[in-house]
Design a protein around this motif. Structure first.
Motif, PDB file in Angstrom:
ATOM      1  N   TYR A 197     -64.002  76.768   4.802  1.00  0.00           N
ATOM      2  CA  TYR A 197     -65.124  77.562   5.284  1.00  0.00           C
ATOM      3  C   TYR A 197     -66.427  77.009   4.700  1.00  0.00           C
ATOM      4  O   TYR A 197     -66.454  76.590   3.549  1.00  0.00           O
ATOM      5  CB  TYR A 197     -65.000  79.020   4.822  1.00  0.00           C
ATOM      6  N   TYR A 239     -70.420  78.365   4.105  1.00  0.00           N
ATOM      7  CA  TYR A 239     -71.327  79.506   4.111  1.00  0.00           C
ATOM      8  C   TYR A 239     -72.704  79.037   3.626  1.00  0.00           C
ATOM      9  O   TYR A 239     -72.827  78.018   2.952  1.00  0.00           O
ATOM     10  CB  TYR A 239     -70.846  80.609   3.152  1.00  0.00           C
ATOM     11  N   LEU A 293     -73.891  86.169   1.708  1.00  0.00           N
ATOM     12  CA  LEU A 293     -73.393  84.987   2.399  1.00  0.00           C
ATOM     13  C   LEU A 293     -73.608  85.071   3.898  1.00  0.00           C
ATOM     14  O   LEU A 293     -73.475  86.136   4.493  1.00  0.00           O
ATOM     15  CB  LEU A 293     -71.891  84.823   2.167  1.00  0.00           C
ATOM     16  N   PHE A 314     -71.878  83.296   7.127  1.00  0.00           N
ATOM     17  CA  PHE A 314     -70.807  82.426   7.599  1.00  0.00           C
ATOM     18  C   PHE A 314     -71.381  81.356   8.517  1.00  0.00           C
ATOM     19  O   PHE A 314     -72.193  81.645   9.391  1.00  0.00           O
ATOM     20  CB  PHE A 314     -69.761  83.266   8.338  1.00  0.00           C
ATOM     21  N   TYR A 356     -65.736  77.481  10.269  1.00  0.00           N
ATOM     22  CA  TYR A 356     -64.406  77.621   9.678  1.00  0.00           C
ATOM     23  C   TYR A 356     -63.456  76.640  10.348  1.00  0.00           C
ATOM     24  O   TYR A 356     -63.452  76.481  11.562  1.00  0.00           O
ATOM     25  CB  TYR A 356     -63.958  79.067   9.850  1.00  0.00           C
ATOM     26  N   ASP A 369     -64.109  77.295  14.300  1.00  0.00           N
ATOM     27  CA  ASP A 369     -64.959  78.412  14.699  1.00  0.00           C
ATOM     28  C   ASP A 369     -66.375  78.079  14.246  1.00  0.00           C
ATOM     29  O   ASP A 369     -66.683  78.161  13.067  1.00  0.00           O
ATOM     30  CB  ASP A 369     -64.465  79.710  14.050  1.00  0.00           C
ATOM     31  N   SER A 409     -69.118  79.627  15.288  1.00  0.00           N
ATOM     32  CA  SER A 409     -69.981  80.706  15.759  1.00  0.00           C
ATOM     33  C   SER A 409     -71.136  81.028  14.819  1.00  0.00           C
ATOM     34  O   SER A 409     -72.110  81.648  15.228  1.00  0.00           O
ATOM     35  CB  SER A 409     -69.153  81.965  16.019  1.00  0.00           C
ATOM     36  N   LEU A 423     -72.358  76.879   0.395  1.00  0.00           N
ATOM     37  CA  LEU A 423     -71.102  77.079  -0.313  1.00  0.00           C
ATOM     38  C   LEU A 423     -69.924  76.730   0.588  1.00  0.00           C
ATOM     39  O   LEU A 423     -69.908  77.073   1.772  1.00  0.00           O
ATOM     40  CB  LEU A 423     -70.975  78.538  -0.754  1.00  0.00           C
ATOM     41  N   GLY A 478     -55.761  86.722   8.855  1.00  0.00           N
ATOM     42  CA  GLY A 478     -56.319  88.066   8.950  1.00  0.00           C
ATOM     43  C   GLY A 478     -57.048  88.511   7.712  1.00  0.00           C
ATOM     44  O   GLY A 478     -57.077  89.694   7.412  1.00  0.00           O
ATOM     45  N   GLY A 479     -57.626  87.570   7.007  1.00  0.00           N
ATOM     46  CA  GLY A 479     -58.439  87.948   5.861  1.00  0.00           C
ATOM     47  C   GLY A 479     -57.642  88.319   4.646  1.00  0.00           C
ATOM     48  O   GLY A 479     -58.186  88.837   3.678  1.00  0.00           O
ATOM     49  N   GLN A 480     -56.333  88.061   4.662  1.00  0.00           N
ATOM     50  CA  GLN A 480     -55.531  88.421   3.510  1.00  0.00           C
ATOM     51  C   GLN A 480     -55.556  87.342   2.439  1.00  0.00           C
ATOM     52  O   GLN A 480     -55.111  87.565   1.330  1.00  0.00           O
ATOM     53  CB  GLN A 480     -54.068  88.639   3.957  1.00  0.00           C
ATOM     54  N   GLU A 481     -56.038  86.173   2.799  1.00  0.00           N
ATOM     55  CA  GLU A 481     -56.022  85.074   1.858  1.00  0.00           C
ATOM     56  C   GLU A 481     -57.290  85.038   1.026  1.00  0.00           C
ATOM     57  O   GLU A 481     -58.388  85.152   1.543  1.00  0.00           O
ATOM     58  CB  GLU A 481     -55.887  83.744   2.618  1.00  0.00           C
ATOM     59  N   GLN A 491     -60.253  83.452  -0.745  1.00  0.00           N
ATOM     60  CA  GLN A 491     -61.043  82.242  -0.566  1.00  0.00           C
ATOM     61  C   GLN A 491     -61.548  81.793  -1.932  1.00  0.00           C
ATOM     62  O   GLN A 491     -62.111  82.576  -2.692  1.00  0.00           O
ATOM     63  CB  GLN A 491     -62.208  82.500   0.388  1.00  0.00           C
TER      64      GLN A 491
END
Lengths: 116, 112
Positions: A33, A35, A43, A45, A48, A56, A58, A91, A100-103, A105
């Protein structure tokens, strides 16, 4: 063990010049990622990468911004024709995967960019 | 917006006291993460709480989540000077929850 590394740590450039920022993720991390953090702000975004999937993009603020990643290794963020508003800390983070955002970073120390 | 808003903007306490900071958000979430940022160690992940959890502990940190009020709190007990940092929350939805979006954060100063 090595964490996420970024280079350069600081970059001063003149308005209109191109800059290239580098990120080395943690080995084995498939997700990467970028940022941006302006002074005193949170931050933003930017982009990614996840394995061989299409990135991504976006969050890229304009077509002056682009990023590449070779496989699951190094990534470079390029800003063309820099403007003063591009001044910020850039960054990079990596994670094992993006599920799904469980990891968690893991962030690098950042590159502080100043456009004069 | 997926962005969380931290409150207060700044907090100054004496070493040994507890520090509480809050986060509010607007959308439904899968989980919410807290991060800390200081000049020495950069941006560091502290804790993740899932939407079906109400409270989570990690060392001196205690995080609560109230999905009905769309709010979370981070409590640091027995604070130390080394806790001086900015703290950010990052609520995450299921669709694009890999994108961390921070607010301006809470700047915590722990006086020795």
């Amino acid at each position: 063990g090595a964490g996420v590394s970024q280079s350069p740590s600081n970059k001063v450039t003149e308005k209109g010049k191109d800059v290239e920022l580098r990120c080395d993720p943690i080995s084995g991390h498939t997700a990467l990622y970028w940022y941006r953090q302006r002074l005193g702000q949170g931050l933003e975004f930017l982009i990614y990468f996840q394995g061989n999937s299409a990135p991504d993009k976006s969050g890229l603020p304009s077509d002056r911004f682009s990023a590449e990643r070779t496989g699951e290794s190094v990534s470079t963020l390029t800003i063309q024709r820099t403007q003063q508003e591009d001044s910020a800390v850039y960054l990079c983070a990596s994670s094992l995967r993006a599920s799904g955002g469980q990891e968690t970073q893991y962030f690098g120390p950042g590159t502080r960019l100043l456009v004069l | 917006s997926q962005q969380g808003e931290e409150d207060p903007q700044a907090l100054s306490i004496q070493e040994g006291e507890n520090a509480t900071m809050n986060c509010s958000y607007k959308t439904s979430i899968n989980n919410l993460q807290w991060y800390r940022q200081n000049s020495g160690r950069g941006l560091v992940h502290l804790i993740l709480i899932r939407s079906n959890e109400r409270e989570k502990h990690s060392g001196r940190l205690r995080v609560t989540l109230d999905t009905s009020k769309k709010s979370s709190s981070l409590l640091i007990t027995a604070s130390r000077a080394a806790d001086t940092a900015s703290y950010f929350c990052a609520p995450a939805r299921g669709d694009s929850s890999y994108k961390l979006i921070f607010g301006s954060g809470t700047r915590l100063l722990v006086r020795p």
